[in-house]
Design an enzyme around this catalytic site. Structure first.
Site, PDB file in Angstrom:
ATOM      1  N   TYR A 123      -9.747   4.070  13.482  1.00  0.00           N
ATOM      2  CA  TYR A 123      -8.440   4.422  14.032  1.00  0.00           C
ATOM      3  C   TYR A 123      -8.550   5.396  15.209  1.00  0.00           C
ATOM      4  O   TYR A 123      -7.931   5.206  16.262  1.00  0.00           O
ATOM      5  CB  TYR A 123      -7.564   5.032  12.935  1.00  0.00           C
ATOM      6  CG  TYR A 123      -6.282   5.641  13.445  1.00  0.00           C
ATOM      7  CD1 TYR A 123      -5.166   4.845  13.674  1.00  0.00           C
ATOM      8  CD2 TYR A 123      -6.193   7.002  13.720  1.00  0.00           C
ATOM      9  CE1 TYR A 123      -3.987   5.395  14.156  1.00  0.00           C
ATOM     10  CE2 TYR A 123      -5.029   7.569  14.211  1.00  0.00           C
ATOM     11  CZ  TYR A 123      -3.931   6.759  14.427  1.00  0.00           C
ATOM     12  OH  TYR A 123      -2.774   7.304  14.927  1.00  0.00           O
ATOM     13  N   ASP A 125      -2.474  -1.170   9.768  1.00  0.00           N
ATOM     14  CA  ASP A 125      -1.114  -1.451  10.228  1.00  0.00           C
ATOM     15  C   ASP A 125      -0.963  -1.172  11.724  1.00  0.00           C
ATOM     16  O   ASP A 125      -0.142  -1.789  12.407  1.00  0.00           O
ATOM     17  CB  ASP A 125      -0.111  -0.600   9.446  1.00  0.00           C
ATOM     18  CG  ASP A 125      -0.430   0.886   9.534  1.00  0.00           C
ATOM     19  OD1 ASP A 125       0.294   1.604  10.236  1.00  0.00           O
ATOM     20  OD2 ASP A 125      -1.404   1.330   8.901  1.00  0.00           O
ATOM     21  N   LYS A 182      -2.580  -0.150   0.494  1.00  0.00           N
ATOM     22  CA  LYS A 182      -1.437   0.565   1.060  1.00  0.00           C
ATOM     23  C   LYS A 182      -0.666  -0.369   1.992  1.00  0.00           C
ATOM     24  O   LYS A 182      -1.193  -0.834   2.992  1.00  0.00           O
ATOM     25  CB  LYS A 182      -1.908   1.793   1.832  1.00  0.00           C
ATOM     26  CG  LYS A 182      -0.768   2.612   2.420  1.00  0.00           C
ATOM     27  CD  LYS A 182      -1.304   3.673   3.358  1.00  0.00           C
ATOM     28  CE  LYS A 182      -0.163   4.432   4.006  1.00  0.00           C
ATOM     29  NZ  LYS A 182      -0.639   5.279   5.109  1.00  0.00           N
TER      30      LYS A 182
END
Length: 518
Positions: free
Chosen positions: A262, A297, A369
């Site tokens: 990330y 995501d 998640k």
């Protein structure tokens, strides 16, 4: 039972390719350290506090070692040697360096055995404390109700830790199972951790050890009232990834946002720095029993959720493989994905269901998640509320582990308490209404959902095999993840990557590797 049949040959090929990608970095993990890793070692040795200008003492000591070209041996050796020769504690050594200009690299080194003997009590003390915090969590979970499925997870983000406490307690009393304290905007780009309690943040609250302590105490209080354990989440990411993981371990946080890639893709942090920092951060999380959560995501905020669905699956498999290298067990891997397909697309719900089932089937033991719709949330709060309801429906139907609730005012403002109450009410109603529905449904082998899941898996497998051939750094430089180009020697923090000497020593890393059987 609602389930999909995945092509097991593709599953095996995908995991094999992910293993090849991550295990190609053995040279990096064995040959290099970072300034953040060495600051973490000092924090674990008991060094804390900051100068009047806010510069933390671990930074002061590590900067001193960098200036004297001495960090290659590891910070622990120099501080332990000064403790031994000067008769000081680790904290006193740091204060002498900070306030009196003590040059610890000028002190002749004692024998390796004597330095290790000095370090051992410090290591035993801190690891004993972290183990006690892990045991305390397990005792409280045994005392209260079992972990819900999915966990209702909400965020607080006032910028003021004391206001966060008010909102977090209110959310817990309304039915939240996990509270995530959103971190202040751009904290991930600070190469230090602020000290003490903070009352001013931007889009969130600064992650500090004192803030962790304050929120942990508050959630334990409401847990006692509600007879319900409340999970606390923060962010072990950015330029201080392992330091924040260590602070979380000390203060008994339960979940940490901790993605291997990330920071590279979405914060332009140097790839070498990020991979090194995540390696040690995740080892600390594994030792402390903290559940990691990854950020796949985010791929769907910059790429189309249908066309690039395979990049989410590929990243999940890479994150899984990196996590295993650090000792994280599958039951502690909150791998991420999201409900982000354009709602105007015909059969968008079927696409979302296929992707959610693919993730849960690939990672059956993981507390996956699941992130809510944000990209297509609008000022029409009723439509957003409906999208969130459909998201909650899929979450329960497919057995997701963590459901981060969407807010109907997502596209308008930071949620009010009433918005959060409505989100929790929405989720609780749907989770109860469709609780066992998945046991009464099945999919035909040639169904769209089954075919779509296998199509994405095949695309992810081919992509992973391509990355394995060319190398992860090369693939990132070409922009093959999230359509963002990140060169190997670009980005922030590269100057904080240090080659180790042959006599480098990190006592915490070595003992954690032994105890985690790595």
């Amino acid at each position: 039972m609602l389930k999909i049949g995945l092509n097991q040959e593709m599953v095996s090929r995908a995991r094999k390719a992910a293993f090849q990608i991550t295990n190609a970095f053995t040279w990096l993990f064995e040959g290099y350290t970072t300034v953040a890793t060495e600051r973490t070692v000092l924090r674990l040795m008991g060094i804390d506090g900051a100068l009047k200008d806010g510069n933390p003492l671990p930074n002061v000591v590590v900067d001193h070692l960098v200036e004297n070209s001495a960090l290659q041996k590891g910070a622990a050796i120099w501080v332990a040697n000064a403790m031994l020769k000067k008769g000081l504690t680790a904290q006193q050594v740091a204060e002498e360096v900070a306030y009196k200009g003590l040059g610890i690299t000028q002190i002749p080194l004692a024998s390796v055995e004597a330095i290790w003997e000095t370090l051992n009590p410090l290591v035993d003390k801190m690891l004993g404390h972290i183990t006690a915090q892990k045991q305390k969590r397990e005792e409280l979970l045994a005392k209260y109700q079992p972990r819900p499925q999915p966990v209702i997870y909400v965020i607080v983000a006032t910028g003021n830790i004391y206001e966060d406490v008010v909102q977090a307690k209110a959310a817990a009393r309304e039915g939240a199972d996990a509270i995530a304290v959103i971190r202040s905007t751009a904290q991930s780009l600070l190469d230090y951790v602020p000290f003490g309690a903070t009352t001013v943040g931007f889009g969130g609250t600064f992650a500090t050890q004192e803030n962790f302590k304050i929120m942990r105490k508050a959630l334990d209080e409401v847990a006692e009232e509600e007879n319900h354990y409340i999970y606390l989440t923060n962010y072990a990411s950015g330029l201080c990834m392992p330091e924040i993981a260590a602070m979380a371990a000390m203060e008994r946080l339960d979940m940490m946002l901790n993605d291997a890639m990330y920071g590279i893709l979405f914060r332009d942090i140097n790839p070498k720095r990020t991979l090194l920092d995540q390696y040690f951060a995740r080892m600390i999380n594994a030792y402390a029993g903290i559940e990691i959560q990854t950020g796949e995501d985010n791929y769907l905020t910059t790429s189309d959720a249908v066309e690039k669905a395979y990049t989410v699956t590929a990243s999940q498999l890479i994150n899984e493989s990196f996590a295993l290298m650090s000792g994280i067990k599958p039951e502690k891997m909150g791998l991420g994905h999201a409900f982000e397909i354009d709602p105007e697309l015909e059969n968008s719900f079927s696409f979302e269901l296929a992707h959610a089932l693919l993730t849960k089937t690939l990672f059956p033991d993981a507390p996956v998640k699941y992130m809510p719709p944000t990209k297509f949330a609008s000022g029409n709060i009723f439509k957003t509320y409906l999208l969130n309801a459909m998201f909650n429906f899929i979450g329960q139907l497919t057995g997701q582990g963590v459901q981060l609730l969407g807010m109907m005012t997502e596209a308008i403002h930071t949620p009010h308490l009433a918005d959060r109450f409505l989100a929790i009410e929405n989720a609780k109603y749907i989770f109860k209404a469709v609780k066992d529905l998945n046991q009464n449904l099945c999919l035909s082998e040639d169904s769209f959902i089954n075919k779509r899941a296998n199509e994405v898996l095949a695309q992810a497998t081919e992509f992973l095999e391509k990355v394995a051939r060319e190398g992860l750094f090369s693939a990132m430089a070409k922009g093959e993840f999230a359509d963002i180009k990140r060169p190997e020697n670009g980005g922030k923090g590269l100057d904080g990557v240090i080659m180790k000497d042959k006599d480098y020593y990190n006592p915490f890393l070595e003992i954690m590797k032994q105890e985690l059987a790595l």
